[in-house]
Design a protein around this motif. Structure first.
Motif, PDB file in Angstrom:
ATOM      1  N   ILE A 130      -4.966  -1.940  -7.367  1.00  0.00           N
ATOM      2  CA  ILE A 130      -4.017  -2.495  -8.331  1.00  0.00           C
ATOM      3  C   ILE A 130      -3.187  -1.394  -8.972  1.00  0.00           C
ATOM      4  CG2 ILE A 130      -5.716  -2.444 -10.196  1.00  0.00           C
ATOM      5  CD1 ILE A 130      -2.885  -5.021  -9.650  1.00  0.00           C
ATOM      6  N   VAL A 131      -3.773  -0.215  -9.183  1.00  0.00           N
ATOM      7  CA  VAL A 131      -3.032   0.913  -9.756  1.00  0.00           C
ATOM      8  C   VAL A 131      -1.952   1.374  -8.776  1.00  0.00           C
ATOM      9  CG1 VAL A 131      -3.210   3.295 -10.578  1.00  0.00           C
ATOM     10  CG2 VAL A 131      -4.995   1.637 -11.150  1.00  0.00           C
ATOM     11  N   LEU A 132      -2.314   1.475  -7.513  1.00  0.00           N
ATOM     12  CA  LEU A 132      -1.347   1.876  -6.493  1.00  0.00           C
ATOM     13  C   LEU A 132      -0.227   0.847  -6.371  1.00  0.00           C
ATOM     14  CD1 LEU A 132      -3.866   3.086  -3.756  1.00  0.00           C
ATOM     15  CD2 LEU A 132      -2.509   4.523  -5.285  1.00  0.00           C
ATOM     16  N   ARG A 137       5.801   1.060  -4.174  1.00  0.00           N
ATOM     17  CA  ARG A 137       6.287  -0.058  -3.371  1.00  0.00           C
ATOM     18  C   ARG A 137       5.651  -0.055  -1.980  1.00  0.00           C
ATOM     19  NH1 ARG A 137      12.569  -0.295  -3.125  1.00  0.00           N
ATOM     20  NH2 ARG A 137      11.969  -2.058  -1.793  1.00  0.00           N
ATOM     21  N   PHE A 138       5.250   1.107  -1.524  1.00  0.00           N
ATOM     22  CA  PHE A 138       4.570   1.199  -0.231  1.00  0.00           C
ATOM     23  C   PHE A 138       3.321   0.322  -0.234  1.00  0.00           C
ATOM     24  CE2 PHE A 138       1.241   3.025   2.417  1.00  0.00           C
ATOM     25  CZ  PHE A 138       1.874   3.232   3.627  1.00  0.00           C
ATOM     26  N   PHE A 139       2.549   0.356  -1.314  1.00  0.00           N
ATOM     27  CA  PHE A 139       1.322  -0.424  -1.406  1.00  0.00           C
ATOM     28  C   PHE A 139       1.593  -1.856  -1.875  1.00  0.00           C
ATOM     29  CE2 PHE A 139      -0.241   3.951  -1.739  1.00  0.00           C
ATOM     30  CZ  PHE A 139      -1.268   3.929  -0.812  1.00  0.00           C
ATOM     31  N   SER A 140       2.543  -2.047  -2.761  1.00  0.00           N
ATOM     32  CA  SER A 140       2.797  -3.387  -3.285  1.00  0.00           C
ATOM     33  C   SER A 140       3.371  -4.323  -2.232  1.00  0.00           C
ATOM     34  CB  SER A 140       3.751  -3.313  -4.482  1.00  0.00           C
ATOM     35  OG  SER A 140       5.023  -2.822  -4.084  1.00  0.00           O
ATOM     36  N   GLU A 141       4.024  -3.780  -1.206  1.00  0.00           N
ATOM     37  CA  GLU A 141       4.621  -4.610  -0.172  1.00  0.00           C
ATOM     38  C   GLU A 141       3.698  -4.854   1.015  1.00  0.00           C
ATOM     39  OE1 GLU A 141       8.333  -2.859   0.874  1.00  0.00           O
ATOM     40  OE2 GLU A 141       9.267  -3.249  -1.074  1.00  0.00           O
ATOM     41  N   LEU A 142       2.476  -4.358   0.951  1.00  0.00           N
ATOM     42  CA  LEU A 142       1.508  -4.661   2.005  1.00  0.00           C
ATOM     43  C   LEU A 142       1.121  -6.138   1.928  1.00  0.00           C
ATOM     44  CD1 LEU A 142      -0.867  -1.544   1.865  1.00  0.00           C
ATOM     45  CD2 LEU A 142       0.967  -2.000   3.501  1.00  0.00           C
ATOM     46  N   GLU A 143       1.117  -6.804   3.067  1.00  0.00           N
ATOM     47  CA  GLU A 143       0.842  -8.235   3.086  1.00  0.00           C
ATOM     48  C   GLU A 143      -0.610  -8.547   2.755  1.00  0.00           C
ATOM     49  OE1 GLU A 143       2.083  -9.790   6.813  1.00  0.00           O
ATOM     50  OE2 GLU A 143       4.229  -9.388   6.457  1.00  0.00           O
ATOM     51  N   MET A 144      -1.520  -7.696   3.174  1.00  0.00           N
ATOM     52  CA  MET A 144      -2.943  -7.909   2.917  1.00  0.00           C
ATOM     53  C   MET A 144      -3.511  -6.714   2.160  1.00  0.00           C
ATOM     54  SD  MET A 144      -4.202  -9.507   6.573  1.00  0.00           S
ATOM     55  CE  MET A 144      -5.855  -9.781   5.915  1.00  0.00           C
ATOM     56  N   TYR A 189       7.994   9.110   0.197  1.00  0.00           N
ATOM     57  CA  TYR A 189       7.376   8.337   1.282  1.00  0.00           C
ATOM     58  C   TYR A 189       6.681   7.087   0.739  1.00  0.00           C
ATOM     59  CZ  TYR A 189       4.332   7.173   5.205  1.00  0.00           C
ATOM     60  OH  TYR A 189       3.675   6.522   6.227  1.00  0.00           O
ATOM     61  N   LEU A 190       5.954   7.233  -0.351  1.00  0.00           N
ATOM     62  CA  LEU A 190       5.223   6.110  -0.937  1.00  0.00           C
ATOM     63  C   LEU A 190       6.102   5.241  -1.826  1.00  0.00           C
ATOM     64  CD1 LEU A 190       1.892   7.933  -1.894  1.00  0.00           C
ATOM     65  CD2 LEU A 190       2.338   6.500   0.107  1.00  0.00           C
ATOM     66  N   ARG A 191       7.334   5.646  -2.006  1.00  0.00           N
ATOM     67  CA  ARG A 191       8.324   4.922  -2.816  1.00  0.00           C
ATOM     68  C   ARG A 191       7.818   4.707  -4.248  1.00  0.00           C
ATOM     69  NH1 ARG A 191       9.516  -0.046   1.001  1.00  0.00           N
ATOM     70  NH2 ARG A 191       7.441   0.493   1.738  1.00  0.00           N
ATOM     71  N   ILE A 192       7.406   5.814  -4.849  1.00  0.00           N
ATOM     72  CA  ILE A 192       7.006   5.813  -6.258  1.00  0.00           C
ATOM     73  C   ILE A 192       8.222   6.274  -7.046  1.00  0.00           C
ATOM     74  CG2 ILE A 192       5.296   6.599  -7.922  1.00  0.00           C
ATOM     75  CD1 ILE A 192       3.494   7.373  -5.590  1.00  0.00           C
TER      76      ILE A 192
END
Length: 293
Positions: A130-132, A137-144, A189-192
């Motif tokens: 949840i923190v990531l 956006r790299f993690f928030s846009e993961l479907e699963m 890369y991680l779009r932070i």
């Protein structure tokens, strides 16, 4: 004799007294009580109502001719008891409770009950997903929601990810100058976006990156595509340090496109652009290398 016996019999008769007991709730109005209420009270008073065949009393015929039975059970609310009407309830002193934000921060900073592992070159970081998701956006846009995410070390180094996650958990983060380039590359890369903007605050300040420091940052970032914008900015700040830079071997590795960018810049401090070009050719000749411009 018969008359005497009859008189004696009358004297021996016991007079039977009958009474009905009605249990009422003082909170209820007496006008609302009915015969059904009285029967219900008696049924509750008797320990075994079935022995008195009370079902016959409570049975009634519906409009459809079907026999219905009224339940003997009643709730406390039907008796008039309501705990919501307790006087002074809201005036009671409530016990203290740990704030949710404090508890969550402790869990996050202590890495308790982590939900995902980040793997970078066989090193695993236990993180809260949840923190990531909040910052990246790299993690928030993961479907699963994954259990394990592997990141490329050439783009997101172990040190860069550790500092990036530390930045996420801190209220007043301070970036380490020695690792700001790799942190910026990882943030890109991680779009932070917040972390990238934090890095840019340092890049954009000429107090930190100007002349020699700008030149050093350029050398560190010139081969990284994610640093192209930063690299171009640093080239314009070398200025008076340029002739010193020309005398180094790092200048020998200057790509042709970067040299052209310097020649076209109005920020470099040289008498003529030919000095810059001559220095590049001279060093190349000493190194027994041939350059074609």
């Amino acid at each position: 004799m018969e008359e005497l016996m009859r008189q004696n019999g009358q004297k021996c008769e016991r007079q039977e007294l009958t009474c009905s007991v009605l249990f009422t709730n003082p909170k209820l109005s007496a006008e609302k009580l009915s015969s059904n209420d009285e029967i219900n009270s008696i049924a509750r008073f008797v320990s075994k109502a079935e022995d008195l065949e009370m079902h016959r009393v409570f049975s009634k015929i519906s409009k459809n001719g079907v026999e219905e039975t009224t339940s003997l059970n009643r709730s406390l609310f039907e008796f008039g008891h309501n705990f919501e009407d307790a006087d002074g309830w809201l005036k009671l002193e409530q016990p203290c409770k740990d704030r949710l934000a404090t508890v969550l921060r402790y869990m996050f900073e202590s890495h308790l009950k982590t939900t995902v592992q980040i793997e970078i070159n066989n090193m695993y970081f236990n993180c809260h997903f949840i923190v990531l998701q909040v910052y990246s956006r790299f993690f928030s846009e993961l479907e699963m929601i994954p259990l394990l995410v592997t990141l490329p070390e050439k783009i997101v180094s172990q040190k860069a990810f550790m500092l990036s996650y530390k930045w996420m958990l801190s209220d007043e983060p301070v970036l380490e100058l020695a690792h700001i380039v790799e942190v910026y590359v990882a943030a890109t890369y991680l779009r932070i976006s917040g972390l990238a903007a934090h890095c840019w605050k340092y890049f954009d300040d000429e107090e930190y990156y100007n002349e020699d420091t700008a030149c050093v940052l350029y050398v560190e970032s010139k081969d990284n595509p994610a640093m192209d914008v930063v690299r171009n900015l640093m080239l314009t700040r070398i200025r008076k340090f340029l002739l010193t830079f020309v005398a180094t071997r790092d200048f020998l590795d200057l790509p042709t496109s970067h040299l052209i960018f310097l020649l076209e810049s109005d920020q470099i401090c040289v008498n003529t652009e030919i000095e810059l070009f001559d220095g590049w050719v001279t060093i190349g000749t000493r190194g027994k290398c041939t350059y074609v411009v």
